[in-house]
Scaffold this motif. Structure first.
Motif, PDB file in Angstrom:
ATOM      1  N   ARG A  60     -37.327  -3.287 -29.621  1.00  0.00           N
ATOM      2  CA  ARG A  60     -37.017  -1.853 -29.662  1.00  0.00           C
ATOM      3  C   ARG A  60     -36.461  -1.535 -31.044  1.00  0.00           C
ATOM      4  NH1 ARG A  60     -32.601  -1.351 -25.463  1.00  0.00           N
ATOM      5  NH2 ARG A  60     -31.925  -3.064 -26.779  1.00  0.00           N
ATOM      6  N   PHE A  61     -37.034  -0.520 -31.677  1.00  0.00           N
ATOM      7  CA  PHE A  61     -36.691  -0.217 -33.066  1.00  0.00           C
ATOM      8  C   PHE A  61     -35.877   1.061 -33.204  1.00  0.00           C
ATOM      9  CE2 PHE A  61     -40.360  -2.941 -33.438  1.00  0.00           C
ATOM     10  CZ  PHE A  61     -40.153  -3.654 -34.594  1.00  0.00           C
ATOM     11  N   LEU A  62     -34.944   1.011 -34.128  1.00  0.00           N
ATOM     12  CA  LEU A  62     -34.378   2.228 -34.710  1.00  0.00           C
ATOM     13  C   LEU A  62     -35.023   2.365 -36.084  1.00  0.00           C
ATOM     14  CD1 LEU A  62     -32.212   4.508 -35.266  1.00  0.00           C
ATOM     15  CD2 LEU A  62     -30.777   2.683 -36.204  1.00  0.00           C
ATOM     16  N   GLY A 122     -30.466  13.497 -38.027  1.00  0.00           N
ATOM     17  CA  GLY A 122     -29.093  13.054 -37.865  1.00  0.00           C
ATOM     18  C   GLY A 122     -28.624  12.082 -38.920  1.00  0.00           C
ATOM     19  N   ASP A 123     -27.611  11.328 -38.555  1.00  0.00           N
ATOM     20  CA  ASP A 123     -26.983  10.413 -39.502  1.00  0.00           C
ATOM     21  C   ASP A 123     -26.778   9.062 -38.833  1.00  0.00           C
ATOM     22  OD1 ASP A 123     -24.775  10.687 -37.802  1.00  0.00           O
ATOM     23  OD2 ASP A 123     -23.947  12.320 -38.998  1.00  0.00           O
ATOM     24  N   ALA A 182     -26.887   7.058 -34.950  1.00  0.00           N
ATOM     25  CA  ALA A 182     -27.523   5.754 -34.721  1.00  0.00           C
ATOM     26  C   ALA A 182     -26.537   4.799 -34.066  1.00  0.00           C
ATOM     27  CB  ALA A 182     -28.020   5.179 -36.044  1.00  0.00           C
ATOM     28  N   GLU A 183     -25.316   4.864 -34.516  1.00  0.00           N
ATOM     29  CA  GLU A 183     -24.319   3.939 -33.991  1.00  0.00           C
ATOM     30  C   GLU A 183     -24.016   4.236 -32.526  1.00  0.00           C
ATOM     31  OE1 GLU A 183     -21.362   3.075 -36.758  1.00  0.00           O
ATOM     32  OE2 GLU A 183     -20.507   1.500 -35.502  1.00  0.00           O
ATOM     33  N   GLN A 184     -23.990   5.504 -32.194  1.00  0.00           N
ATOM     34  CA  GLN A 184     -23.700   5.871 -30.805  1.00  0.00           C
ATOM     35  C   GLN A 184     -24.828   5.472 -29.863  1.00  0.00           C
ATOM     36  OE1 GLN A 184     -22.722   9.968 -31.434  1.00  0.00           O
ATOM     37  NE2 GLN A 184     -20.572   9.545 -31.891  1.00  0.00           N
ATOM     38  N   MET A 185     -26.012   5.214 -30.424  1.00  0.00           N
ATOM     39  CA  MET A 185     -27.147   4.812 -29.592  1.00  0.00           C
ATOM     40  C   MET A 185     -27.436   3.324 -29.737  1.00  0.00           C
ATOM     41  SD  MET A 185     -29.432   8.072 -30.761  1.00  0.00           S
ATOM     42  CE  MET A 185     -30.521   8.406 -29.377  1.00  0.00           C
ATOM     43  N   ALA A 186     -26.451   2.575 -30.176  1.00  0.00           N
ATOM     44  CA  ALA A 186     -26.697   1.184 -30.582  1.00  0.00           C
ATOM     45  C   ALA A 186     -27.214   0.291 -29.460  1.00  0.00           C
ATOM     46  CB  ALA A 186     -25.427   0.583 -31.186  1.00  0.00           C
ATOM     47  N   ASP A 187     -27.035   0.680 -28.222  1.00  0.00           N
ATOM     48  CA  ASP A 187     -27.545  -0.165 -27.138  1.00  0.00           C
ATOM     49  C   ASP A 187     -29.030   0.054 -26.901  1.00  0.00           C
ATOM     50  OD1 ASP A 187     -27.057   2.438 -26.341  1.00  0.00           O
ATOM     51  OD2 ASP A 187     -26.695   1.891 -24.257  1.00  0.00           O
ATOM     52  N   GLN A 188     -29.624   0.956 -27.663  1.00  0.00           N
ATOM     53  CA  GLN A 188     -31.012   1.319 -27.376  1.00  0.00           C
ATOM     54  C   GLN A 188     -32.037   0.654 -28.292  1.00  0.00           C
ATOM     55  OE1 GLN A 188     -31.543   5.590 -26.731  1.00  0.00           O
ATOM     56  NE2 GLN A 188     -29.378   5.758 -26.282  1.00  0.00           N
ATOM     57  N   TYR A 189     -31.591  -0.176 -29.211  1.00  0.00           N
ATOM     58  CA  TYR A 189     -32.564  -0.820 -30.111  1.00  0.00           C
ATOM     59  C   TYR A 189     -32.093  -2.212 -30.498  1.00  0.00           C
ATOM     60  CZ  TYR A 189     -29.180   1.368 -33.264  1.00  0.00           C
ATOM     61  OH  TYR A 189     -28.028   1.770 -33.859  1.00  0.00           O
ATOM     62  N   ASP A 190     -33.049  -3.021 -30.964  1.00  0.00           N
ATOM     63  CA  ASP A 190     -32.766  -4.402 -31.364  1.00  0.00           C
ATOM     64  C   ASP A 190     -32.860  -4.570 -32.868  1.00  0.00           C
ATOM     65  OD1 ASP A 190     -33.028  -5.150 -28.524  1.00  0.00           O
ATOM     66  OD2 ASP A 190     -35.159  -4.776 -28.875  1.00  0.00           O
ATOM     67  N   LEU A 191     -33.757  -3.832 -33.461  1.00  0.00           N
ATOM     68  CA  LEU A 191     -34.055  -4.025 -34.879  1.00  0.00           C
ATOM     69  C   LEU A 191     -34.075  -2.679 -35.590  1.00  0.00           C
ATOM     70  CD1 LEU A 191     -36.255  -6.769 -36.114  1.00  0.00           C
ATOM     71  CD2 LEU A 191     -36.647  -4.582 -37.168  1.00  0.00           C
ATOM     72  N   ILE A 192     -33.544  -2.664 -36.792  1.00  0.00           N
ATOM     73  CA  ILE A 192     -33.461  -1.427 -37.563  1.00  0.00           C
ATOM     74  C   ILE A 192     -34.429  -1.483 -38.744  1.00  0.00           C
ATOM     75  CG2 ILE A 192     -31.915   0.075 -38.887  1.00  0.00           C
ATOM     76  CD1 ILE A 192     -29.552  -1.294 -37.443  1.00  0.00           C
TER      77      ILE A 192
END
Lengths: 431, 450, 431, 450
Positions: free
Chosen positions: C307-309, C354-355, C359-369
């Motif tokens: 899952r990507f950010l 956004g900023d 991204a940090e508040q959604m940190a449980d939603q991705y594995d790799l940035i």
């Protein structure tokens, strides 16, 4: 400065780097179009080799075995199992070439594969590659020599436009392509032997071939001897160049120990300019030289702080170390799989023939490792950075498209090393 | 007295259902038409998981150089994991001419001094077997000298297949380790796990359930195994063979010599896992244990069902074609069915009669058992409008041509599919494949194909 | 499926991704040969921008400022500081072009730079790029438009062989080069505007120039309007293409939202085949398509589990997400610096403006940035993998030579993502 | 009452030796011929190191978007390090037209709720200053509402240079923080460190030595600083300015208001570090402390000398040319001399008279003080056969042409050169540069340059 130590005193290999001759031979035959490599030995040798290469290249690997058993080992001098193998192969496919080579088993028995080969009436090249001698590099080189010896027709014609490139085994497919393209940019028609650039470069074919697909053709090998120039890369390939010259004494030979970094690439350019009498190389070559210069400067600060362990096949090792050296990287330990005259030339504080146990015992002497997949565990145990290079790399995809050579590849290689080194220092600091 | 096993005897092993129906021995490879590994590889598979023992390969570089650190078998051994290391004598021409025994002896001394293993397995290979190096004698002398077990393994590649090699590995353990030590204590529910190699941690998917039931794994051959434990294996109440026919000969011999009964089962898929646990409890024969096992199964199955629910929604109406060999032809099929997929066909090309019977049982009357999957699978996908092909890498092209999802069943897995929880990993992989657009995208026409 | 959220409700940026218009304008002017970008504003804006770009490219950056002070801000409508600046610049060097552009300060005051520009008798292009509007991408695009508007001569001649490429701001120098070469391989002469490929590609020049060195020349810009074809890449560049068409209505326009991945590159090839009436693309293009196909397959298993950010400028973001999507990567969160019509097209579960706090508040939603240097701290805090892309990348060298586009770059991008994802999973498992 | 400082007063700051000799103010940049940062950047430099406070930039994106997370200043603060975060109101056209105060107020509420900082610094910037947003009032109201300090910082970029901005930062701290709280205890050896930003951990190279001597750092402006500590700064016995002339105005005001004496020193190089420690002890005036300080210096210098020995061997006979600005022109020279290199020339182009005097003192009579280093340095390298050039990136080409080693003195350092131990880091970098073949290799002729 450099002390060469061989592991002769050690009665074993622990966490070995060394690979066998038959594996090198397999790879070489896979660089010939429509070839079926046929390994003469027990079935396991081929099976291990096939799995090994499949995982490294993420590609299906064409390979067969004569499947010598304990029974046939005693009864058969190779005649039965080889002839039978070829019969069975040809039931399914008709190879342009059978690449026949030995493992230690038939060599120990004393099978006469040359004799057997003479009984066979389909295109075949044979080569002796006992696995208790030499290693990956020599297996590849012996095969290349055999291909020329047994396939290339003698001539005294010369086509000054034609160049034969003899790459060493550790040059990944894209590296062979890049060197071919580089030389071709000076106006030459270039043939590589073996040519992995068009076979194991990781392309999706129309269908899954049972034979090698791509690579130099048998016909092209037959016609190599009218080339004006043969260029060998790596000490292991010199003998092959000489054999080609025996097919036509008018062929000129240029040899390069490696094509890594600024100085080595400069010397290739210099030779090509001499050959072509051009005043300038193509614009793209000039541009990449400037980029490499900049890459050397951009990476030198990180590199200059970094002590490297580099492990690999001799021809590969010498190039990697040179590239690192040019940007200030300090190769404190270089470990070769096998011995080679080249090792004396390596710019490193210590050069040895050894294994990863040796590397582990010297773990306080380096920060970053350039080496194969097996170095991962070492890096992890001792908190080292790792730039994965060489055979095998089973953890990553895209190995065949990593280019470290010439101006262009050299720049990318330095960037990668400098960035991994910096990230590694950051990480150590943070922990 | 040589410790070399009687290969012929192993080949005609009476307990092997596979062979009982066949005339030709398993180990006659066809020159030029052979895939699959050799006996040495088989021995590696069955013995290398002992992480507390050094595995020293006496031979040239091909055997170990290309095969070490390829195994994802896991261990809880706290010492250095020797399974992930490679040790080889790397014999030279000189050794071939004058014997490699001296080098072997030196290597052993080196290993004992530097690594202090619990035991050393010494593997002969084609060349060292051919030149007649006497690994039995070297092992015997070393055992005396160093006071730890040295196990000679006579499985040079040229004696036959991987399967045979695994048997030879079992044979070596039987001759040199089992029965050489008494356990500290015994319980009524002591079992040995035979042929479970704990690949990707498969064994750990169910071993905690055995624990919970009070069933003790006395020893293992060889997943997460210990040399000290396998030496006490003769005191177990039951041998449990996990998905590995090759070791039937071992359990038969243990039955003869130590009167240990054995059962064979699999922990692949929900139904097999439940059946397996039930079989063990039944074989141990304690009514209370059986009752508790049934309760545990009910609990686990219910929990799993809940976890699988979101996948079932995704997989509803999805059809799969399976093209793989051996017992995978029905065991993966069963697991896929457990996930709610319909398995419309499976390959039985290399399967035994027993495997075919099972495949028919799981797939039902309408399921297609492919005898020549290479040729049949494309048509089967068309006919059934299947959504997913599970096969070896070579079949990828079929999937791409048909634009359907593909799973490489031979691809090295990092996560276990075993036990109840492993089914979730399989479900996740199936989901990922079904949702991946790559198969149809890669197959799209080039802009210049007119 | 996709929900576009804008951060309009948030009264601030925390750990911002957004960059300013003047920075984009600076970069665009640096893609013109012999140019001196002159930022009309306080001296700090230019200083920050210069340091920022120097660190990203590891190159000296030519840039000057009108150095508006609180005193001149009140007394001067720009006439004094701009005219004075140009006088002072020309004391030292004679630029081929002055690139004059504003920050928020003179825009707030209402300086009439168009009026000032008309008083100046040296080559100059002006553009309004207040930093309280738009962002990096629009600053670049506005400048490109201004360059055409103010420099390109009208004509009704057409040279069918000539192509103008308009790359968006996030295309790194090598990417501009690769796209130029790709189009050129079909027989065209290609000019890029702006052209960072020849200026900020990281080459060692003869000496350190005080002006931009390399890039498209002023003369070439003047002569752009006889091109048969203009190709714009990225939504932000469409307006520039239209302005060019106003200079010559015979110019045809091809637009590509991005050139990432198989489908997008196929569509470029398709258009170029139509234009040239060739039946096949050049062999090297075909080869790389096959390699990308193989790369997609080789990487799909790793990608499908990941899952990507992805964060970046809109035109960049849409391409990155498409590349990931094609190989099965699951973009769970895509964050753009600013709004853009393109965001609706992004293949992601959630798209927002956004900023990195978002991204940090959604940190449980991705594995790799996949994102810029600022994502490193985020990755570190939350144990995520990182593939560094976009502005800025201050930690690594060689940014200008990373190519993610077309068949070739797409293959390397997928390899990198798949390998980082696998290594990250291994690491999480081991810890 | 406005908290806006009197900029003019700051510019003609009497304690500033730099300005006392010059007629024109520091902050008159030449349009089209200006490098260097603005007042806002200066305020960032001096205040951002407070990691327990949020630094909210009220302005458009250029100010913070391009500058956050650029500082390698380190902190031991255990909470979240706000120095490495970026907060900006990112004003829009709308805000420019109708005032950005509402947005600012909202941003503050958001920050206090989510991040609970110890304090908030609010920075005005060119545009928000121009449109007249009243950050004083917003800060005052917020302080009342949330019960933590809110510090308005009036250093919009257009008021002048970095240097001025740093003073304005100091001014804000003086007006809003210092003297607003009493320390829990006081000691006779309490000092404030002023202008030490702990870049790359510079401060930690010597702070443990102060500890050992019983000298307490009561507060810091602002390296590894805490808001609560700087509020108590008025109780210190001594202000120590570290390498930062810009904050002299602050210490002068503190001297006037709180009678705290101040000294200015540097911890760069062995001699400066020893002198610095000695100066502090002397200023604190305790004979025993002075004695202990001398002993500590002797011990540290001896230890350092031992550690430097291998480098001295390498550096013997090596000559360096230095081309950098400000106090670096002599402080790096001194450090290099401490390592045993000969510094044959240094740039004094932008140096003050005081700096020039010091440079002459360190370099001696034969040292060349370059007034136009860009033109002079190449010849100087030739004349002296220097081995090393230390300069900004643009001079790299000179080094390459001459084939001598190069160190980019402006390159962001990750390791500290400060204190005794930092000298070892410098030594290592000098060694790496001298041994790096890259400079001569990059400069080699192309094969086609005839």
């Amino acid at each position: 400065m450099v002390t060469l130590k061989t592991a002769a005193s050690k009665p074993l290999q622990v966490n070995p780097l060394k690979l066998s001759q038959p594996m090198g031979a397999t790879l070489a035959f896979l660089g010939v179009d429509g070839c079926m490599p046929l390994m003469h030995g027990g079935q396991g040798c081929a099976s291990f080799t096939k799995v090994y290469l499949t995982r490294h290249f993420s590609e299906p690997i064409a390979l067969q075995t004569t499947a010598v058993t304990d029974v046939t080992a005693i009864l058969d001098g190779g005649d039965y199992s080889i002839v039978e193998s070829i019969k069975n192969i040809r039931k399914k496919v008709l190879p342009e070439l059978i690449g026949l080579y030995t493992t230690g088993l038939p060599e120990t028995k004393g099978d006469d594969i040359c004799g057997v080969a003479s009984q066979i009436d389909c295109p075949l090249v044979y080569v002796n590659t006992a696995d208790y001698e030499g290693g990956l590099e020599s297996g590849w080189a012996l095969t290349c020599k055999a291909l020329i010896q047994q396939l290339t027709a003698e001539t005294d014609q010369i086509d000054d436009n034609k160049v034969v490139l003899l790459p060493h085994v550790s040059m990944q497919p894209i590296e062979v392509e890049k060197v071919k393209d580089f030389i071709a940019a000076f106006g030459f028609q270039v043939l590589a032997l073996p040519d992995l650039a068009t076979s194991l470069d990781g392309h999706l074919g129309e269908k899954q071939a049972a034979l090698s697909h791509g690579g130099i053709t048998v016909e092209e090998i037959a016609g190599l001897a009218d080339a004006g120039l043969v260029i060998s890369v790596g000490h292991s390939m010199q003998a092959s160049a000489e054999v080609l010259q025996q097919k036509n004494s008018f062929i000129r030979h240029l040899h390069f120990p490696h094509l890594s970094g600024l100085v080595a690439t400069d010397s290739l350019v210099e030779q090509l300019l001499t050959e072509t009498r051009f005043r300038h190389p193509p614009a793209v070559v000039e541009r990449w030289r400037k980029r490499l210069q900049d890459a050397m400067l951009d990476s030198h600060f990180s590199m200059g702080q970094t002590r490297f362990l580099v492990v690999g096949e001799p021809d590969h090792l010498v190039g990697l170390c040179e590239s690192l050296y040019e940007a200030g990287g300090r190769v404190s330990v270089a470990i070769a799989t096998v011995n080679s005259p080249q090792l004396e030339e390596i710019k490193a504080e210590q050069v040895l023939v050894g294994d990863l146990e040796d590397a582990e015992q010297m773990a306080d002497q380096y920060d970053l490792i350039v080496g194969n997949f097996h170095c991962e565990a070492l890096a992890h145990r001792h908190h080292k950075g790792l730039v994965t290079r060489g055979f095998p790399n089973w953890e990553q995809v895209g190995n065949q498209l990593k280019n470290d050579l010439l101006y262009e590849g050299g720049a990318y290689f330095l960037f990668e090393c400098a960035n991994v080194a910096s990230a590694h220092r950051e990480q150590l600091e943070a922990s | 007295m040589s410790s070399k096993p009687n290969v012929k005897e192993l080949l005609i092993e009476s307990s092997c259902e596979h062979n009982s129906k066949k005339r030709t021995p398993c180990n006659a490879p066809t020159p030029g038409a052979t895939s699959g590994g050799c006996a040495f590889e088989g021995a590696q598979i069955s013995l290398f998981p002992y992480a507390d023992a050094v595995h020293l390969v006496h031979g040239s570089m091909t055997c170990l150089g290309s095969s070490w650190e390829t195994r994802t078998t896991k261990t809880s051994w706290q010492g250095r994991d020797f399974t992930q290391m490679g040790f080889a004598t790397d014999i030279s021409v000189n050794d071939v001419i004058f014997s490699g025994e001296k080098k072997l002896t030196g290597a052993i001394a080196y290993i004992v001094e530097l690594y202090a293993p619990e035991a050393v397995f010494v593997y002969s290979t084609c060349v060292t077997a051919l030149i007649g190096d006497d690994i039995d004698q070297v092992c015997a002398q070393s055992a005396e000298k160093y006071g730890i077990p040295f196990v000679p393994v006579h499985a040079p590649g040229f004696v036959g297949s991987k399967n045979l090699g695994s048997r030879l590995g079992g044979e070596a353990v039987f001759r040199h380790l089992i029965g050489t030590k008494e356990p500290d204590k015994v319980t009524p529910f002591d079992i040995n796990l035979i042929g479970e190699y704990n690949v990707t941690g498969d064994m750990w998917q169910y071993s905690h359930l055995l624990d919970e039931l009070g069933i003790r794994v006395l020893s293992s051959l060889s997943g997460d195994g210990r040399v000290a434990a396998i030496r006490t294996a003769h005191r177990a109440k039951l041998n449990v063979i996990v998905c590995a026919k090759s070791l039937v000969s071992l359990t038969r011999k243990m039955e003869e010599k130590y009167q240990i009964p054995w059962i064979s089962l699999s922990f692949y898929g929900k139904r097999d896992t439940s059946d397996g646990l039930r079989s063990i409890a039944t074989a141990l024969g304690d009514p209370d244990l059986i009752e508790r096992t049934n309760q545990l199964i009910a609990r686990e199955e219910e929990q799993l069902e809940q976890q699988l629910q979101p996948y079932r929604v995704l997989f509803a109406g999805k059809k799969a074609v399976l093209n793989t060999g051996g017992n995978k032809s029905w065991s993966i099929a069963a697991a896929l069915q457990d996930l709610g997929l319909e398995v419309v066909g499976t390959s039985v090309r290399k399967a035994t009669e027993d495997d075919r019977t099972k495949a028919r049982k799981y797939l039902g009357e309408n399921g297609v058992l492919m005898m020549n999957p290479g040729a049949e699978q494309a048509k089967l996908i068309d006919d059934t409008e299947a959504h997913l092909l599970l096969a070896g890498g070579r079949s990828l092209y079929t999937a791409i041509k048909k634009g359907i999802a593909f799973i490489d069943v031979n691809q090295e897995k990092k996560k276990s599919y075993g036990g109840y929880q492993g089914l979730l990993n399989l479900a996740e992989d199936v989901k990922n494949a079904l949702e991946n657009p790559v198969f149809s995208l890669v197959g799209r026409k080039t802009p210049w194909s007119h």
